[in-house]
Design a protein around this motif. Structure first.
Motif, PDB file in Angstrom:
ATOM      1  N   UNK A   1      23.880   6.541  83.856  1.00  0.00           N
ATOM      2  CA  UNK A   1      23.418   7.952  83.163  1.00  0.00           C
ATOM      3  C   UNK A   1      22.935   8.032  81.598  1.00  0.00           C
ATOM      4  N   UNK A   2      23.566   6.951  80.909  1.00  0.00           N
ATOM      5  CA  UNK A   2      22.894   6.344  79.767  1.00  0.00           C
ATOM      6  C   UNK A   2      23.002   5.127  79.924  1.00  0.00           C
ATOM      7  N   UNK A   3      21.339   4.830  79.412  1.00  0.00           N
ATOM      8  CA  UNK A   3      21.213   3.708  78.631  1.00  0.00           C
ATOM      9  C   UNK A   3      21.579   2.944  77.603  1.00  0.00           C
ATOM     10  N   UNK A   4      21.781   3.389  76.659  1.00  0.00           N
ATOM     11  CA  UNK A   4      22.305   3.360  75.336  1.00  0.00           C
ATOM     12  C   UNK A   4      23.316   4.120  74.736  1.00  0.00           C
ATOM     13  N   UNK A   5      24.722   2.913  74.555  1.00  0.00           N
ATOM     14  CA  UNK A   5      26.071   3.655  74.307  1.00  0.00           C
ATOM     15  C   UNK A   5      26.453   3.293  73.263  1.00  0.00           C
ATOM     16  N   UNK A   6      26.964   3.789  72.134  1.00  0.00           N
ATOM     17  CA  UNK A   6      27.657   3.207  71.386  1.00  0.00           C
ATOM     18  C   UNK A   6      29.020   3.956  71.646  1.00  0.00           C
ATOM     19  N   UNK A   7      29.839   2.149  70.928  1.00  0.00           N
ATOM     20  CA  UNK A   7      31.391   2.818  71.704  1.00  0.00           C
ATOM     21  C   UNK A   7      32.630   2.366  70.101  1.00  0.00           C
ATOM     22  N   UNK A   8      33.019   3.532  69.735  1.00  0.00           N
ATOM     23  CA  UNK A   8      33.337   2.593  67.934  1.00  0.00           C
ATOM     24  C   UNK A   8      34.834   3.418  68.254  1.00  0.00           C
ATOM     25  N   UNK A   9      35.252   1.964  67.469  1.00  0.00           N
ATOM     26  CA  UNK A   9      37.253   1.406  68.533  1.00  0.00           C
ATOM     27  C   UNK A   9      37.835   0.937  67.773  1.00  0.00           C
ATOM     28  N   UNK A  10      38.766   0.894  67.415  1.00  0.00           N
ATOM     29  CA  UNK A  10      39.898   0.635  66.140  1.00  0.00           C
ATOM     30  C   UNK A  10      41.232  -0.366  66.965  1.00  0.00           C
ATOM     31  N   UNK A  11      40.660  -0.430  68.372  1.00  0.00           N
ATOM     32  CA  UNK A  11      41.417  -0.858  68.445  1.00  0.00           C
ATOM     33  C   UNK A  11      43.320   0.200  69.476  1.00  0.00           C
ATOM     34  N   UNK A  12      43.392   1.329  69.662  1.00  0.00           N
ATOM     35  CA  UNK A  12      44.171   2.598  69.407  1.00  0.00           C
ATOM     36  C   UNK A  12      43.962   2.408  70.325  1.00  0.00           C
ATOM     37  N   UNK A  13      45.352   3.056  71.454  1.00  0.00           N
ATOM     38  CA  UNK A  13      45.355   4.043  72.578  1.00  0.00           C
ATOM     39  C   UNK A  13      43.723   4.950  72.752  1.00  0.00           C
ATOM     40  N   UNK A  14      43.548   5.955  71.981  1.00  0.00           N
ATOM     41  CA  UNK A  14      42.096   6.680  71.668  1.00  0.00           C
ATOM     42  C   UNK A  14      41.322   5.819  72.005  1.00  0.00           C
ATOM     43  N   UNK A  15      40.632   4.732  71.201  1.00  0.00           N
ATOM     44  CA  UNK A  15      39.971   3.736  71.240  1.00  0.00           C
ATOM     45  C   UNK A  15      39.654   3.686  72.791  1.00  0.00           C
ATOM     46  N   UNK A  16      40.632   3.548  73.484  1.00  0.00           N
ATOM     47  CA  UNK A  16      40.788   2.843  74.614  1.00  0.00           C
ATOM     48  C   UNK A  16      39.815   3.886  75.882  1.00  0.00           C
ATOM     49  N   UNK A  17      40.986   4.753  75.375  1.00  0.00           N
ATOM     50  CA  UNK A  17      40.477   5.722  76.172  1.00  0.00           C
ATOM     51  C   UNK A  17      39.017   5.938  76.685  1.00  0.00           C
ATOM     52  N   UNK A  18      38.595   6.523  75.138  1.00  0.00           N
ATOM     53  CA  UNK A  18      37.651   6.032  75.187  1.00  0.00           C
ATOM     54  C   UNK A  18      36.499   5.317  75.525  1.00  0.00           C
ATOM     55  N   UNK A  19      37.041   4.036  75.529  1.00  0.00           N
ATOM     56  CA  UNK A  19      36.771   2.775  76.093  1.00  0.00           C
ATOM     57  C   UNK A  19      36.564   3.292  77.962  1.00  0.00           C
ATOM     58  N   UNK A  20      37.746   3.991  78.374  1.00  0.00           N
ATOM     59  CA  UNK A  20      37.966   4.360  80.049  1.00  0.00           C
ATOM     60  C   UNK A  20      36.087   4.517  79.931  1.00  0.00           C
ATOM     61  N   UNK A  21      36.300   6.554  79.343  1.00  0.00           N
ATOM     62  CA  UNK A  21      35.486   7.385  79.257  1.00  0.00           C
ATOM     63  C   UNK A  21      33.678   6.700  79.239  1.00  0.00           C
ATOM     64  N   UNK A  22      33.584   5.817  78.863  1.00  0.00           N
ATOM     65  CA  UNK A  22      31.965   5.333  78.194  1.00  0.00           C
ATOM     66  C   UNK A  22      32.061   4.103  79.604  1.00  0.00           C
ATOM     67  N   UNK A  23      32.854   4.163  81.114  1.00  0.00           N
ATOM     68  CA  UNK A  23      32.974   3.452  81.691  1.00  0.00           C
ATOM     69  C   UNK A  23      32.334   4.260  83.004  1.00  0.00           C
ATOM     70  N   UNK A  24      32.897   5.059  82.658  1.00  0.00           N
ATOM     71  CA  UNK A  24      32.202   6.380  83.365  1.00  0.00           C
ATOM     72  C   UNK A  24      30.612   7.158  83.464  1.00  0.00           C
ATOM     73  N   UNK A  25      30.469   6.720  81.990  1.00  0.00           N
ATOM     74  CA  UNK A  25      28.896   6.953  81.844  1.00  0.00           C
ATOM     75  C   UNK A  25      27.829   5.895  82.100  1.00  0.00           C
ATOM     76  N   UNK A  26      28.248   4.680  82.422  1.00  0.00           N
ATOM     77  CA  UNK A  26      27.646   3.675  82.664  1.00  0.00           C
ATOM     78  C   UNK A  26      27.215   3.744  84.384  1.00  0.00           C
ATOM     79  N   UNK A  27      25.144   3.430  83.956  1.00  0.00           N
ATOM     80  CA  UNK A  27      24.661   3.479  85.519  1.00  0.00           C
ATOM     81  C   UNK A  27      24.468   1.943  85.119  1.00  0.00           C
ATOM     82  N   UNK A  28      25.193   1.516  86.404  1.00  0.00           N
ATOM     83  CA  UNK A  28      24.737  -0.029  87.017  1.00  0.00           C
ATOM     84  C   UNK A  28      23.749  -0.930  86.355  1.00  0.00           C
TER      85      UNK A  28
END
Length: 139
Positions: A1-28
């Protein structure tokens, strides 16, 4: 879906859930994720004063905080790079996303109460107002 995703993370549980959401937007094989980590020196207790050890100390903090997110990307074969800066998180995130265009910025919410958010504001709220790209906030 996206070719350039920026994931801002602080290592918190919310940030890990954001990383999991980012995975759903990744095109192989077509998506590159930039993992942005901002170290706020004012929030770290006993940060060393000697600049010689400063870089090592902050790199260790980053590795501690982002290990589960990096493991998640490695497990799913997602290409990523880590960018780390020191400073106020909202300022540094806004500066980075507005000078290094990405198709979407994904970040976790802090989970502040309504009263705290009204009085103090939140990093995610401020970033949403100032970022020049779409922002997804994950609870």
């Amino acid at each position: 879906m996206y070719s350039k995703i920026l994931l801002a993370s602080d290592g918190s549980n919310h940030a890990l859930r954001a990383a999991e959401s980012a995975l759903k937007l990744v095109t192989e094989n077509f998506t590159k994720v930039t993992l942005l980590y901002i170290v706020d020196p004012n929030r770290i207790k006993k940060a060393p004063a000697n600049s010689k050890y400063d870089e090592i100390f902050f790199r260790q903090k980053r590795e501690e905080k982002l290990q589960s997110t990096e493991d998640l990307f490695i497990k799913h074969g997602v290409a990523y790079e880590v960018k780390m800066f020191k400073g106020d998180p909202e300022v540094e995130i806004i500066k980075f996303v507005n000078h290094h265009p990405h198709e979407i910025l994904i970040m976790g919410s802090r989970g502040l109460s309504t009263l705290q958010e009204m009085v103090l504001g939140s990093v995610s709220h401020k970033v949403m107002k100032m970022a020049k790209c779409p922002v997804m906030v994950v609870k």
